[in-house]
Design an enzyme around this catalytic site. Structure first.
Site, PDB file in Angstrom:
ATOM      1  N   ASP A   1       0.823  -1.204   0.000  1.00  0.00           N
ATOM      2  CA  ASP A   1       0.000   0.000   0.000  1.00  0.00           C
ATOM      3  C   ASP A   1       0.860   1.258   0.000  1.00  0.00           C
ATOM      4  O   ASP A   1       1.836   1.346   0.759  1.00  0.00           O
ATOM      5  CB  ASP A   1      -0.881  -0.028   1.264  1.00  0.00           C
TER       6      ASP A   1
ATOM      7  N   GLU B   1       1.251  -0.912  -5.337  1.00  0.00           N
ATOM      8  CA  GLU B   1       0.138   0.038  -5.481  1.00  0.00           C
ATOM      9  C   GLU B   1       0.732   1.419  -5.670  1.00  0.00           C
ATOM     10  O   GLU B   1       0.746   2.250  -4.766  1.00  0.00           O
ATOM     11  CB  GLU B   1      -0.785   0.016  -4.249  1.00  0.00           C
TER      12      GLU B   1
END
Ligand code: GLC
Ligand code: GLC
Length: 642
Positions: A292, A334
């Site tokens: 993330d 990501e």
């Protein structure tokens, strides 16, 4: 005489020697910790320690206690390996090239919205299998403060789950079950920041100097060395990237919400601590970790603190850790940033998988403009990646759509990128005359005017508006757009990822605006509940959901027959028609030509080769020469052997 860091970094033989020395020195320490896996650890270290050491030194050699931290890390690796469940150790032996197969299909969901809790998710495995899903991203399910959780991306404990979902033990059982059923579980590794309620943050807040060093507690002057060049991620919620600590008056680095504290990776203790959390998750059964917000993990004054070279070294170091203690584990990047930066995270030694935000944004762009130039030109430059890695191609996710194309490519095509982004925002929030989309704006920046868009696939593609206006022809077009988008992510090369609910054409949920904890974050419009009744619709072709689901199934069953749509290479082609998007897949001499009409007008195209083709989707034959595509039609053409 001892080698200097520079010598070690530049002379592989010296680095090797250093590793031999370290291994000898540490073996008595590591052997009892690795227990039955000591021989395995030894052999993996002999291969990977040089990699890890080079990265560790590049990041931390200037710290006087660098080797102390390295020793701590090796101890964690040994312990983690000793605790790795047998079934995962078996997976560790297998090649990890599954993401290249033509039957691979991903799904992403919030456990609570999709299935209530872990037990409910188990009940939904038959539905997942029926849909063809064999990779499942379970979105943050770790303990997070309510209501300040950023949809779960503010984690206060990586080893505890949200009690409403079930226990960590239940999650581990669920993941083992998913593996059994042929579905790879994917978890988030939220490693750029923790919640301010994480025990590390709480100790830091109380003034514990060791934990203060886990974060950035900056004086105003220090803050101002960084602040001017930073991008604002959530400007509607809070300006700037820092939050003042009321007790000390110091400024805490918070790239996202003020309750999400960025970790300070210049401190090796932070790397070690997060490596332990990472291996813990791997040992619970995660086959892939989604890294993330990885673009933000390294900070340097004077830069924008995104995509810095040391961010890459850091991720490579996490990767080396995984190769030693959990080799089956793969990373998914990501990075929702400039396309030139997105591709830099993709490598067998860094992230083996990556979201493809360029394809995502430009598919939506082409639907709005009915033109494919920007898509074609951009992908020609930025689609090729290492053949051992895969794109994760998606249309929608739980977040917003950001228009992250390369401004230079736009300028070359005579498109003013700023005006164009403005147009796209207007279009997808339904404010542009004639727009088919029903999306909502996300994070309008009052200074730059920048904005992103939120909404479910079906709402953005026109279903919501067509239903409201009761226009059957518009509805047909909307369904064709959904089919078209799915066809591209299923055939262009990479792992296609569905956002659960979109396969049934679920619409935006506006109820978030009534909820004080959600009303300021419009991404909740595309975080919808999926009920049992809705799932049943999948099998009812007369219903709208049934139609959307069945047309996806038709694409999937066709894809499953075509090996060229898995391992094959991709070439983006010029179609010669500004409304058509065109690419060719090739595997060991087998070819498939995909033609996609992005407009609601009939289009023509000259097929230069001789001979005839079969459209794998419809079974229809086409002769070389001028062929015709109906509005929004997709063709998957394979040459007919004579
Ligand atoms: C990622 C998540 C997003 C979250 C952010 C901060 O971009 O997808 O939902 O807000 O990271 O953790
Ligand atoms: C991500 C992206 C940003 C995105 C946000 C969450 O990390 O960089 O563009 O919008 O976080 O929505």
């Amino acid at each position: 005489m001892q080698a200097t860091t520079a010598q070690l970094l530049n002379q592989p033989e010296l680095l090797q020697q250093e590793c031999q020395t370290l291994l000898k020195r540490f073996s008595q320490l590591l052997k009892p910790l690795a227990k039955q896996h000591w021989p395995l650890l030894q052999s993996r270290l002999s291969e990977q320690l040089p990699v890890l050491l080079r990265l560790y030194l590049s990041l931390y050699a200037e710290r006087y206690d660098c080797y102390f931290h390295l020793e701590q890390l090796l101890k964690s690796l040994a312990k983690s390996l000793a605790n790795r469940p047998d079934y995962l150790c078996q997976l560790d032996q297998q090649p990890q090239d599954w993401h290249k197969q033509n039957n691979q299909l991903g799904g992403a969901c919030y456990v609570d919205l999709f299935a209530g809790d872990f037990e409910g998710l188990k009940q939904r495995i038959p539905y997942l299998k029926q849909t063809g899903i064999n990779y499942l991203h379970l979105m943050p399910l770790f303990k997070a403060p309510e209501p300040n959780s950023d949809g779960g991306y503010a984690v206060s404990d990586y080893r505890t789950t949200m009690p409403s979902l079930g226990s960590m033990q239940q999650l581990a059982e669920l993941m083992a079950e998913l593996h059994q059923q042929g579905i790879r579980p994917v978890l988030d590794f939220v490693f750029n920041h923790t919640s301010d309620e994480h025990s590390w943050a709480q100790k830091a807040q109380k003034g514990d100097p060791d934990y203060r060093d886990f974060y950035f507690f900056l004086t105003e002057a220090e803050r101002d060395r960084y602040a001017p060049s930073l991008r604002e991620i959530f400007p509607e919620i809070r300006r700037g990237c820092f939050t003042q600590d009321p007790a000390s008056g110091l400024w805490i680095w918070t790239t996202f919400n003020s309750f999400q504290w960025d970790l300070n990776y210049a401190n090796p203790a932070v790397f070690n601590a997060m490596a332990e959390e990472m291996l813990f998750l791997a040992n619970q059964g995660a086959a892939v970790l989604r890294l993330d917000a990885l673009a933000f993990v390294w900070k340097e004054a004077g830069s924008n603190c995104e995509n810095l070279p040391k961010a890459h070294l850091l991720i490579q170091a996490f990767n080396a850790v995984a190769r030693i203690a959990a080799p089956a584990l793969q990373f998914k990047s990501e990075a929702i940033v400039h396309p030139d930066e997105v591709v830099k995270y993709i490598a067998p030694t860094e992230c083996q998988l990556s979201y493809n935000p360029l394809l995502m944004a430009l598919l939506w762009n082409s639907l709005a403009t009915r033109k494919t130039r920007l898509l074609t030109e951009s992908l020609k430059r930025r689609f090729a990646i290492d053949p051992h890695c895969s794109w994760v191609n998606y249309i929608r996710c739980h977040d917003d759509i950001g228009w992250t194309f390369d401004d230079n490519v736009a300028w070359q095509l005579g498109i003013n990128p700023e005006h164009h982004r403005h147009f796209l925002n207007q279009f997808y929030t339904g404010q542009f005359p004639g727009s088919f989309a029903t999306g909502v704006p996300f994070q309008q920046n009052p200074v730059t005017g920048d904005c992103r868009v939120a909404g479910m696939l079906a709402s953005l593609a026109g279903v919501e508006q067509a239903q409201l206006q009761q226009k059957p022809q518009h509805l047909e077009h909307a369904l064709a757009r959904i089919y078209l988008l799915n066809s591209v992510i299923l055939s262009i090369g990479g792992l296609p990822l569905l956002y659960m609910g979109d396969e049934l054409g679920l619409l935006n949920d506006y109820s978030f605006s009534q909820d004080p904890a959600k009303k300021d974050d419009s991404r909740w419009v595309n975080r919808v509940k999926v009920t049992e009744t809705q799932l049943v619709q999948a099998k009812k072709p007369a219903s709208l959901s049934g139609k959307i689901y069945q047309q996806l199934q038709q694409l999937l069953s066709c894809r499953n027959r075509l090996a060229v749509l898995g391992q094959g290479s991709t070439e983006i082609l010029d179609s010669g028609n500004p409304h058509l998007f065109c690419y060719q897949r090739e595997l060991a001499g087998d070819k498939l030509l995909a033609l996609v009409n992005f407009s609601e007008q009939t289009q023509h195209l000259l097929l230069p080769a001789t001979g005839s083709y079969t459209d794998e989707l419809s079974g229809q034959r086409y002769q070389a020469g001028t062929i015709q595509l109906a509005p929004y039609q997709v063709l998957w053409l394979t040459p007919v052997s004579s």
